[in-house]
Write a protein that holds these residues in place. Sequence first.
Motif, PDB file in Angstrom:
ATOM      1  N   PHE A   1      10.592 -14.356  -5.166  1.00  0.00           N
ATOM      2  CA  PHE A   1      10.491 -13.150  -5.995  1.00  0.00           C
ATOM      3  C   PHE A   1      11.398 -12.039  -5.467  1.00  0.00           C
ATOM      4  CE2 PHE A   1       8.622  -9.228  -7.652  1.00  0.00           C
ATOM      5  CZ  PHE A   1       8.539  -9.561  -9.007  1.00  0.00           C
ATOM      6  N   ALA A   2      11.567 -11.960  -4.149  1.00  0.00           N
ATOM      7  CA  ALA A   2      12.456 -10.947  -3.568  1.00  0.00           C
ATOM      8  C   ALA A   2      13.896 -11.157  -4.028  1.00  0.00           C
ATOM      9  CB  ALA A   2      12.379 -10.992  -2.046  1.00  0.00           C
TER      10      ALA A   2
ATOM     11  N   ILE B   1       9.607  -2.452  -1.313  1.00  0.00           N
ATOM     12  CA  ILE B   1      10.820  -2.565  -0.492  1.00  0.00           C
ATOM     13  C   ILE B   1      12.052  -2.217  -1.324  1.00  0.00           C
ATOM     14  CG2 ILE B   1      12.304  -4.184   0.741  1.00  0.00           C
ATOM     15  CD1 ILE B   1       9.750  -5.651   1.610  1.00  0.00           C
ATOM     16  N   GLU B   2      12.101  -2.728  -2.549  1.00  0.00           N
ATOM     17  CA  GLU B   2      13.241  -2.433  -3.436  1.00  0.00           C
ATOM     18  C   GLU B   2      13.375  -0.929  -3.652  1.00  0.00           C
ATOM     19  OE1 GLU B   2      15.005  -1.043  -6.962  1.00  0.00           O
ATOM     20  OE2 GLU B   2      12.825  -1.215  -6.785  1.00  0.00           O
TER      21      GLU B   2
ATOM     22  N   GLY C   1      14.475  -9.045   4.751  1.00  0.00           N
ATOM     23  CA  GLY C   1      14.024  -9.461   6.079  1.00  0.00           C
ATOM     24  C   GLY C   1      13.891  -8.323   7.073  1.00  0.00           C
ATOM     25  N   ILE C   2      14.603  -7.220   6.841  1.00  0.00           N
ATOM     26  CA  ILE C   2      14.496  -6.057   7.730  1.00  0.00           C
ATOM     27  C   ILE C   2      13.064  -5.539   7.769  1.00  0.00           C
ATOM     28  CG2 ILE C   2      15.263  -3.668   8.081  1.00  0.00           C
ATOM     29  CD1 ILE C   2      17.912  -4.465   6.741  1.00  0.00           C
ATOM     30  N   PHE C   3      12.337  -5.722   6.680  1.00  0.00           N
ATOM     31  CA  PHE C   3      10.998  -5.169   6.551  1.00  0.00           C
ATOM     32  C   PHE C   3       9.904  -6.140   6.994  1.00  0.00           C
ATOM     33  CE2 PHE C   3      13.805  -2.914   3.772  1.00  0.00           C
ATOM     34  CZ  PHE C   3      13.402  -1.595   3.856  1.00  0.00           C
ATOM     35  N   GLY C   4      10.286  -7.212   7.666  1.00  0.00           N
ATOM     36  CA  GLY C   4       9.306  -8.135   8.213  1.00  0.00           C
ATOM     37  C   GLY C   4       9.002  -9.311   7.301  1.00  0.00           C
TER      38      GLY C   4
ATOM     39  N   ALA D   1       0.829  -1.213   0.000  1.00  0.00           N
ATOM     40  CA  ALA D   1       0.000   0.000   0.000  1.00  0.00           C
ATOM     41  C   ALA D   1       0.860   1.259   0.000  1.00  0.00           C
ATOM     42  CB  ALA D   1      -0.939   0.000   1.200  1.00  0.00           C
ATOM     43  N   THR D   2       1.915   1.286   0.825  1.00  0.00           N
ATOM     44  CA  THR D   2       2.793   2.460   0.821  1.00  0.00           C
ATOM     45  C   THR D   2       3.534   2.564  -0.508  1.00  0.00           C
ATOM     46  OG1 THR D   2       4.634   1.237   1.830  1.00  0.00           O
ATOM     47  CG2 THR D   2       3.134   2.383   3.317  1.00  0.00           C
ATOM     48  N   GLY D   3       3.755   1.432  -1.159  1.00  0.00           N
ATOM     49  CA  GLY D   3       4.423   1.453  -2.457  1.00  0.00           C
ATOM     50  C   GLY D   3       3.610   2.159  -3.526  1.00  0.00           C
ATOM     51  N   VAL D   4       2.291   2.020  -3.480  1.00  0.00           N
ATOM     52  CA  VAL D   4       1.472   2.690  -4.498  1.00  0.00           C
ATOM     53  C   VAL D   4       1.269   4.166  -4.169  1.00  0.00           C
ATOM     54  CG1 VAL D   4       0.297   0.557  -5.140  1.00  0.00           C
ATOM     55  CG2 VAL D   4      -0.744   2.045  -3.432  1.00  0.00           C
TER      56      VAL D   4
END
Length: 463
Positions: A367-368, A285-286, A351-354, A54-57
């Motif tokens: 995919f990550a 995240i990227e 992994g830092i982002f949960g 959601a924050t990505g969009v």
Amino acid sequence: MEQTNAELGEGKLFKLMIKFSVPCVLSLLVSALYNIVDQIFIGHSAAGDLGNAATGVVFPVFIIAQAFAWWLGDGCAAFLNICQGKNEADGAHRAMGTGIIFTVIVGAGMLAVFYPIKRPLLYFFGASENTIDLAVEYFDIVLGFMPVFMAMNMINGIIRADGSPAWAMSSLLVGAIANIILDAVFIFALGMGMAGAAWATVIGQTLSLAISAFYMARKTKTFDFGIDGFKPDMRKFGEAVKLGLSSFATQLTIVAIAVVCNVMLKKYGGQSAYGEDIPLAVIAIENKVFTVVINLTVGIALGCQPIISYNVGAKNYARVKKLFMYILLCTVAIGLVATLLFELAPLAVVGIFGAPKHSDPVLYKDFAVKTFRIFLMFVTFTCSVKMTSLFFQAAGKPVRAVVASVLRDVLFFIPLAVTLPLSMGIDGVLWAAPIADGIAIIIAAVITVTYFKSIKADSSVDK
């Protein structure tokens, strides 16, 4: 009050580079923390990976706002320093005052235009049915403070150009610390979720703006800025606008990339085993991780902007050439370290982002890994191209600056991201980036070499 800074034309270049770049790098890293901290806290909250998506969009909206703010702020900063190099700084403060007025007006305009169309806009930016409500919850709050966010970014560039990079860094650092503390309180202690992350962000931004405004009112070094500074001077402001055009173009291309990536990943993700939401969460995240890397290199180039602009204005071209090489070496070093990290330990970064709470963890990790290893394969080239663009902006060459910043994204990446998936599926979106980087670095090298061939070095001022 001194109207020029002779140190920029006479001091040891490496020492000047450290003095001006380190605070600027730290400022931009702190600025990146606003979104990254939100992403980390949200990723560990109940919203999890859907919250990250959601924050990505919403991310493109921040970049659109930053495009205008950096356009006006970086342009005014370069104009001030070039004027100082020419000993013609009288009246430059009015260009900055006019820029501040325009920044606030544009921020209010974005609020008026975007709020009524928020849901269609966020769907256009790649929101899915699973993420749209979370995105709207976050968007409603941050959009309301868009004039604050833009003014904060615009004035920060002017403060650096005034020879106070540490003050610029401190203003952002105070806001970032407040954001981190309030994220923990609002998201976890008060259970406010996405709204809590948004409120933490805008309160931090407001504190940063207050500190920057105090500087402009009381602490300027090379110009006087009072009520008189807000008397519009469209001639001087027009010159500043031209110098900042590269920053504007660069940021808008970031928006275009973010939108195209989100749309294509959503489309082809839906046709793959990953589904729509995993690619959107990973690319969000990227984007934030890449922002950290690019801000390191951009910070060095922006920090050196006063030195570059001053010496171009004074025609000390030998110093300009030497400084460019210092900046390039730092950029390449940063890019290579980042490349090793992304290729060898992508899951440690993600992994830092949960951990994913709403998606298949195996598919999410697969995919990550693929995204970081392919999409960021030539991040060293990306950083070098962006650095070159900022160098030309500071040198008063807006056309070269725009060419360096726009070609990679508009002419190469976007067409590739649209066409490669036709035969490669979702992997085609990822491969578009390294291919575009490889082409862009060649073009950046050509326009850089031709620029340095076109200027005559003054060897008597090579320190």
